[in-house]
Design a protein around this motif. Structure first.
Motif, PDB file in Angstrom:
ATOM      1  N   ARG A  77       0.871  -1.172   0.000  1.00 22.42           N
ATOM      2  CA  ARG A  77       0.000   0.000   0.000  1.00 22.42           C
ATOM      3  C   ARG A  77       0.908   1.222   0.000  1.00 22.42           C
ATOM      4  NH1 ARG A  77      -1.708   0.424   4.726  1.00 22.42           N
ATOM      5  NH2 ARG A  77      -3.609   1.655   4.454  1.00 22.42           N
ATOM      6  N   TYR A  78       0.623   2.193  -0.874  1.00 22.99           N
ATOM      7  CA  TYR A  78       1.570   3.274  -1.122  1.00 22.99           C
ATOM      8  C   TYR A  78       0.931   4.649  -0.954  1.00 22.99           C
ATOM      9  CZ  TYR A  78       3.710  -0.810  -3.145  1.00 22.99           C
ATOM     10  OH  TYR A  78       4.198  -2.077  -3.328  1.00 22.99           O
ATOM     11  N   ALA A  79       1.683   5.547  -0.307  1.00 22.63           N
ATOM     12  CA  ALA A  79       1.217   6.917  -0.143  1.00 22.63           C
ATOM     13  C   ALA A  79       1.302   7.671  -1.463  1.00 22.63           C
ATOM     14  CB  ALA A  79       2.051   7.633   0.917  1.00 22.63           C
ATOM     15  N   ALA A  80       2.237   7.288  -2.337  1.00 26.64           N
ATOM     16  CA  ALA A  80       2.397   7.955  -3.630  1.00 26.64           C
ATOM     17  C   ALA A  80       3.098   7.015  -4.608  1.00 26.64           C
ATOM     18  CB  ALA A  80       3.191   9.247  -3.482  1.00 26.64           C
ATOM     19  N   LEU A  81       2.862   7.282  -5.891  1.00 21.22           N
ATOM     20  CA  LEU A  81       3.514   6.562  -6.972  1.00 21.22           C
ATOM     21  C   LEU A  81       4.414   7.545  -7.712  1.00 21.22           C
ATOM     22  CD1 LEU A  81       0.440   4.574  -8.415  1.00 21.22           C
ATOM     23  CD2 LEU A  81       1.936   3.972  -6.493  1.00 21.22           C
ATOM     24  N   LEU A  82       5.687   7.179  -7.894  1.00 21.34           N
ATOM     25  CA  LEU A  82       6.674   8.045  -8.532  1.00 21.34           C
ATOM     26  C   LEU A  82       7.112   7.398  -9.844  1.00 21.34           C
ATOM     27  CD1 LEU A  82       8.879   8.879  -5.402  1.00 21.34           C
ATOM     28  CD2 LEU A  82       6.749   9.989  -6.152  1.00 21.34           C
ATOM     29  N   VAL A 133      -4.433  13.541  -7.824  1.00 21.28           N
ATOM     30  CA  VAL A 133      -3.326  14.417  -8.225  1.00 21.28           C
ATOM     31  C   VAL A 133      -2.273  14.575  -7.132  1.00 21.28           C
ATOM     32  CG1 VAL A 133      -4.646  15.715  -9.921  1.00 21.28           C
ATOM     33  CG2 VAL A 133      -4.657  16.452  -7.539  1.00 21.28           C
ATOM     34  N   ALA A 134      -2.678  14.406  -5.892  1.00 26.94           N
ATOM     35  CA  ALA A 134      -1.743  14.587  -4.774  1.00 26.94           C
ATOM     36  C   ALA A 134      -0.928  13.333  -4.484  1.00 26.94           C
ATOM     37  CB  ALA A 134      -2.497  15.006  -3.521  1.00 26.94           C
ATOM     38  N   ASN A 135      -1.124  12.277  -5.275  1.00 26.35           N
ATOM     39  CA  ASN A 135      -0.509  10.999  -4.939  1.00 26.35           C
ATOM     40  C   ASN A 135       0.436  10.458  -6.008  1.00 26.35           C
ATOM     41  OD1 ASN A 135      -3.409  10.946  -3.468  1.00 26.35           O
ATOM     42  ND2 ASN A 135      -1.925   9.806  -2.261  1.00 26.35           N
ATOM     43  N   TRP A 136       0.852  11.334  -6.942  1.00 24.08           N
ATOM     44  CA  TRP A 136       1.822  10.842  -7.927  1.00 24.08           C
ATOM     45  C   TRP A 136       2.688  11.985  -8.445  1.00 24.08           C
ATOM     46  CZ3 TRP A 136       1.801  11.650 -13.456  1.00 24.08           C
ATOM     47  CH2 TRP A 136       0.700  12.397 -13.938  1.00 24.08           C
ATOM     48  N   ALA A 137       3.855  11.603  -8.952  1.00 22.66           N
ATOM     49  CA  ALA A 137       4.801  12.566  -9.500  1.00 22.66           C
ATOM     50  C   ALA A 137       5.574  11.903 -10.630  1.00 22.66           C
ATOM     51  CB  ALA A 137       5.772  13.046  -8.420  1.00 22.66           C
ATOM     52  N   TYR A 178      14.372  11.307  -6.451  1.00 20.21           N
ATOM     53  CA  TYR A 178      13.221  10.612  -5.854  1.00 20.21           C
ATOM     54  C   TYR A 178      12.939  11.104  -4.441  1.00 20.21           C
ATOM     55  CZ  TYR A 178      12.594   7.560  -9.812  1.00 20.21           C
ATOM     56  OH  TYR A 178      12.323   7.080 -11.076  1.00 20.21           O
ATOM     57  N   LEU A 179      13.981  11.390  -3.701  1.00 17.06           N
ATOM     58  CA  LEU A 179      13.794  11.938  -2.352  1.00 17.06           C
ATOM     59  C   LEU A 179      13.109  13.304  -2.421  1.00 17.06           C
ATOM     60  CD1 LEU A 179      17.272  11.005  -0.838  1.00 17.06           C
ATOM     61  CD2 LEU A 179      15.099   9.831  -0.445  1.00 17.06           C
ATOM     62  N   LEU A 180      13.463  14.109  -3.422  1.00 15.33           N
ATOM     63  CA  LEU A 180      12.845  15.419  -3.591  1.00 15.33           C
ATOM     64  C   LEU A 180      11.367  15.291  -3.954  1.00 15.33           C
ATOM     65  CD1 LEU A 180      13.052  18.490  -3.723  1.00 15.33           C
ATOM     66  CD2 LEU A 180      13.852  18.256  -6.106  1.00 15.33           C
ATOM     67  N   ALA A 181      11.049  14.336  -4.814  1.00  9.59           N
ATOM     68  CA  ALA A 181       9.643  14.141  -5.196  1.00  9.59           C
ATOM     69  C   ALA A 181       8.791  13.770  -3.982  1.00  9.59           C
ATOM     70  CB  ALA A 181       9.540  13.056  -6.264  1.00  9.59           C
ATOM     71  N   ALA A 182       9.308  12.867  -3.156  1.00  9.12           N
ATOM     72  CA  ALA A 182       8.573  12.478  -1.947  1.00  9.12           C
ATOM     73  C   ALA A 182       8.391  13.673  -1.017  1.00  9.12           C
ATOM     74  CB  ALA A 182       9.300  11.345  -1.235  1.00  9.12           C
ATOM     75  N   LEU A 210       5.704  15.930  -2.313  1.00  6.88           N
ATOM     76  CA  LEU A 210       4.376  15.328  -2.114  1.00  6.88           C
ATOM     77  C   LEU A 210       4.021  15.202  -0.634  1.00  6.88           C
ATOM     78  CD1 LEU A 210       4.479  12.509  -4.817  1.00  6.88           C
ATOM     79  CD2 LEU A 210       3.019  14.529  -4.853  1.00  6.88           C
ATOM     80  N   GLU A 211       5.004  15.504   0.217  1.00  2.00           N
ATOM     81  CA  GLU A 211       4.832  15.438   1.673  1.00  2.00           C
ATOM     82  C   GLU A 211       4.504  14.027   2.145  1.00  2.00           C
ATOM     83  OE1 GLU A 211       1.968  18.479   2.666  1.00  2.00           O
ATOM     84  OE2 GLU A 211       3.405  20.098   2.288  1.00  2.00           O
ATOM     85  N   VAL A 212       5.268  13.057   1.604  1.00  2.00           N
ATOM     86  CA  VAL A 212       5.143  11.663   2.010  1.00  2.00           C
ATOM     87  C   VAL A 212       6.532  11.112   2.301  1.00  2.00           C
ATOM     88  CG1 VAL A 212       3.013  11.270   0.707  1.00  2.00           C
ATOM     89  CG2 VAL A 212       5.235  10.831  -0.384  1.00  2.00           C
ATOM     90  N   ASP A 213       6.577   9.988   2.995  1.00  2.00           N
ATOM     91  CA  ASP A 213       7.838   9.299   3.277  1.00  2.00           C
ATOM     92  C   ASP A 213       8.224   8.487   2.047  1.00  2.00           C
ATOM     93  OD1 ASP A 213       9.819   7.442   4.181  1.00  2.00           O
ATOM     94  OD2 ASP A 213       9.139   7.761   6.238  1.00  2.00           O
ATOM     95  N   ILE A 214       9.473   8.588   1.617  1.00  2.00           N
ATOM     96  CA  ILE A 214       9.924   7.855   0.437  1.00  2.00           C
ATOM     97  C   ILE A 214       9.710   6.352   0.592  1.00  2.00           C
ATOM     98  CG2 ILE A 214      12.323   7.695   1.232  1.00  2.00           C
ATOM     99  CD1 ILE A 214      11.121   8.099  -2.444  1.00  2.00           C
ATOM    100  N   ALA A 215       9.801   5.842   1.812  1.00  2.00           N
ATOM    101  CA  ALA A 215       9.610   4.407   2.034  1.00  2.00           C
ATOM    102  C   ALA A 215       8.176   3.976   1.766  1.00  2.00           C
ATOM    103  CB  ALA A 215      10.011   4.043   3.459  1.00  2.00           C
ATOM    104  N   ASP A 216       7.253   4.951   1.740  1.00  2.00           N
ATOM    105  CA  ASP A 216       5.847   4.659   1.468  1.00  2.00           C
ATOM    106  C   ASP A 216       5.484   4.876   0.008  1.00  2.00           C
ATOM    107  OD1 ASP A 216       5.219   3.973   4.109  1.00  2.00           O
ATOM    108  OD2 ASP A 216       4.858   6.064   4.656  1.00  2.00           O
TER     109      ASP A 216
END
Length: 225
Positions: free
Chosen positions: A12-17, A105-109, A150-154, A157-163
């Motif tokens: 389960r993912y907070a965001a998709l990059l 829109v808030a969940n991908w980059a 990738y760290l910048l994208a997370a 998006l205000e999410v943890d990269i591990a998520d």
């Protein structure tokens, strides 16, 4: 694994990059036309050189060659200008446009080694929606395989990269995702040869459904196509 070739991660993912070239759109024909001409002008073995261009910033690709009398910044700008002009044959990876449009829109980059002007031109040519968060080559001091993009994208998006789940196609980008500490899904649509990878893989986005669940986390499911 489904009957139509999906191998989806079950997290389960907070965001998709998403990487861009080779991952959500196919720009190989245009890129190889321009880089082939450049390599020929510089006396390089074109067939040996072309596999090195994918996934990395143009300035890094040229810098690695250490050609005498060649300014990587100037040459990279010339490559970029030519690529912005030439978008013939650029198409989406099958299913990418509809899949991306289905995401909140808030969940991908998009996280690309291309400069911003080129990224926007290629996404427009392929019909790919422009994300709210777009990280390009100008946004980081060190390109892939460094994980900073990738760290910048997370962070944006205000999410943890591990998520996050990172979608990549090239070895240099996969290495960046691994170094960032996020799970990686490899898109093989543009691969001419099978890639050995321990990561989950997909050939296209056809048949993949993104479901938002508890807490806004996204889960990928087989749509059964």
């Amino acid at each position: 694994m489904s009957g139509h070739g999906l191998s989806l991660p079950d997290g389960r993912y907070a965001a998709l990059l998403f990487d861009m070239d080779g991952t959500i759109l196919n720009s190989i024909a245009a890129a190889e036309r321009i880089w082939s001409a450049w390599a020929t002008r510089h006396g390089l073995d074109v067939a040996a050189f072309l596999p090195t261009i994918h996934g990395a910033r143009a300035v890094d690709t040229i810098s690695r060659l250490a050609l005498p009398g060649v300014d990587p910044e100037i040459e990279a700008q010339g490559i970029t200008d030519a690529e912005i002009e030439d978008v013939e044959g650029i198409v989406e990876v099958p299913g990418a446009e509809n899949f991306l449009k289905s995401l909140p829109v808030a969940n991908w980059a998009v996280v690309t080694s291309a400069p911003k002007a080129l990224a926007l031109q290629r996404m427009k040519a392929a019909g790919i929606p422009v994300p709210a968060v777009l990280v390009t080559s100008e946004d980081v001091a060190a390109g892939k395989p460094n994980p900073d993009c990738y760290l910048l994208a997370a962070k944006r998006l205000e999410v943890d990269i591990a998520d996050c789940l990172i979608f990549e196609d090239a070895a240099v980008g996969i290495a960046a995702g691994e170094a960032a500490g996020a799970p990686v899904l490899v898109v093989t649509s543009t691969h001419l040869h099978p890639m050995e990878t321990a990561h989950a893989t997909i050939r296209s986005y056809e048949g993949i459904v993104a479901k938002a669940g508890e807490g806004g986390f996204i889960q990928l499911e087989d749509g059964g196509i």
